[in-house]
Design an enzyme around this catalytic site. Structure first.
Site, PDB file in Angstrom:
ATOM      1  N   CYS A  58      -1.197 -12.204  -8.467  1.00 44.57           N
ATOM      2  CA  CYS A  58      -1.731 -12.721  -7.203  1.00 44.57           C
ATOM      3  C   CYS A  58      -1.168 -14.111  -6.917  1.00 44.57           C
ATOM      4  CB  CYS A  58      -3.254 -12.737  -7.278  1.00 44.57           C
ATOM      5  SG  CYS A  58      -4.052 -13.211  -5.741  1.00 44.57           S
ATOM      6  N   CYS A  59      -1.189 -15.007  -7.929  1.00 52.10           N
ATOM      7  CA  CYS A  59      -0.614 -16.341  -7.739  1.00 52.10           C
ATOM      8  C   CYS A  59       0.881 -16.245  -7.414  1.00 52.10           C
ATOM      9  CB  CYS A  59      -0.795 -17.199  -8.988  1.00 52.10           C
ATOM     10  SG  CYS A  59      -2.406 -17.987  -9.142  1.00 52.10           S
TER      11      CYS A  59
ATOM     12  N   CYS B 270     -11.284 -18.118  -7.877  1.00 48.17           N
ATOM     13  CA  CYS B 270     -10.766 -18.532  -9.186  1.00 48.17           C
ATOM     14  C   CYS B 270     -11.136 -19.967  -9.532  1.00 48.17           C
ATOM     15  CB  CYS B 270      -9.243 -18.391  -9.199  1.00 48.17           C
ATOM     16  SG  CYS B 270      -8.668 -16.730  -8.830  1.00 48.17           S
TER      17      CYS B 270
ATOM     18  N   CYS C 234      -1.025 -22.144 -12.220  1.00 48.97           N
ATOM     19  CA  CYS C 234      -0.754 -21.096 -11.229  1.00 48.97           C
ATOM     20  C   CYS C 234       0.677 -20.563 -11.320  1.00 48.97           C
ATOM     21  CB  CYS C 234      -1.021 -21.611  -9.825  1.00 48.97           C
ATOM     22  SG  CYS C 234       0.039 -22.999  -9.345  1.00 48.97           S
TER      23      CYS C 234
HETATM   24 FE1  SF4 Z   1      -4.881 -15.370  -6.170  1.00 51.31          FE
HETATM   25 FE2  SF4 Z   1      -6.707 -16.762  -7.583  1.00 51.31          FE
HETATM   26 FE3  SF4 Z   1      -4.073 -17.405  -7.683  1.00 51.31          FE
HETATM   27 FE4  SF4 Z   1      -5.521 -17.852  -5.486  1.00 51.31          FE
HETATM   28  S1  SF4 Z   1      -5.773 -18.826  -7.509  1.00 51.31           S
HETATM   29  S2  SF4 Z   1      -3.473 -17.006  -5.522  1.00 51.31           S
HETATM   30  S3  SF4 Z   1      -6.886 -16.041  -5.438  1.00 51.31           S
HETATM   31  S4  SF4 Z   1      -5.079 -15.517  -8.437  1.00 51.31           S
END
Ligand code: SF4
Length: 224
Positions: free
Chosen positions: A107-108, A192, A215
């Site tokens: 996701c990141c 998160c 991240c």
């Molecule tokens: Fe995705 Fe969480 Fe990363 Fe944001 S912090 S991009 S919601 S995994």
């Protein structure tokens, strides 16, 4: 590709060099420098210092689609306060899915690292102003003022403590994300991020319990 970053031994600094001196050196050395920011306490302080040093370039914010409303309000307040800077919001333009629940690294990668990497590849600044500091987390304990790698990164706040950052923000009445004062010492996406507990480091509330501490913007193979 080896993206490991190393300190530049030739940079004319000591740990006592002030952030303003580091920024001034960076603006002269890298006139096309850009500043990514998530508008945390460190980022807001760096932005103010950079503006005072004469920075007039881009401030890059990646909108993952999962930011707290307070973070977006902080961005807007800063854009209003510093009209001489060019605020730019980057967006992955992805649908709102539950992907983050299953694969936070993935996701990141698509929501945060990808959009910034794509933009930097196209716009091509040779260096980045970065707001990380050593005290934020054990993963940042060795950050130098200058890192080399895919792009040079300048870290003027490397040696500042949280107390110094807070004192600067209060002295200059900076628009700090209000969540900070509620214990969100590092604010990321709402799914998160939780408030930090007493004794924890500033980034302990990020991806808590998910085995992740960064991240991927600043460490790892796809780091910018
Ligand atoms: Fe995705 Fe969480 Fe990363 Fe944001 S912090 S991009 S919601 S995994």
């Amino acid at each position: 590709m080896n993206t490991a970053l190393e300190g530049v031994e030739t940079a004319p600094f000591t740990p006592e060099t002030s952030p303003l001196e580091v920024i001034t050196w960076a603006l002269e050395t890298y006139p096309d420098i850009a500043m990514p920011s998530a508008f945390n306490l460190n980022g807001v302080v760096l932005l103010d210092l950079a503006a005072r040093a004469g920075y007039r370039g881009k401030v890059l914010f990646v909108d993952t689609g999962y930011h707290f409303p307070e973070t977006l309000q902080t961005r807007d307040a800063l854009a209003q306060r510093y009209p001489q800077l060019e605020f730019k919001t980057l967006n992955a333009n992805l649908p709102d899915t539950a992907q983050y629940l299953e694969d936070v690294d993935g996701c990141c990668a698509v929501r945060k690292v990808g959009p910034l990497n794509d933009y930097l590849e196209q716009s091509g600044p040779s260096a980045l102003l970065n707001a990380r500091s050593r005290e934020q987390a054990s993963t940042r304990a060795e950050i130098p003022f200058v890192e080399t790698g895919k792009r040079t990164r300048i870290n003027p706040l490397a040696h500042w403590t949280r107390e110094m950052l807070e004192a600067y923000a209060l002295e200059h009445d900076l628009p700090v994300n209000p969540l900070y004062w509620d214990g969100f010492l590092s604010v990321g996406c709402w799914p998160c991020t939780r408030a930090v507990r007493p004794g924890e480091d500033a980034r302990a509330g990020r991806w808590a319990g998910k085995g992740k501490v960064e991240c991927g913007l600043w460490v790892g193979e796809k780091a910018v």
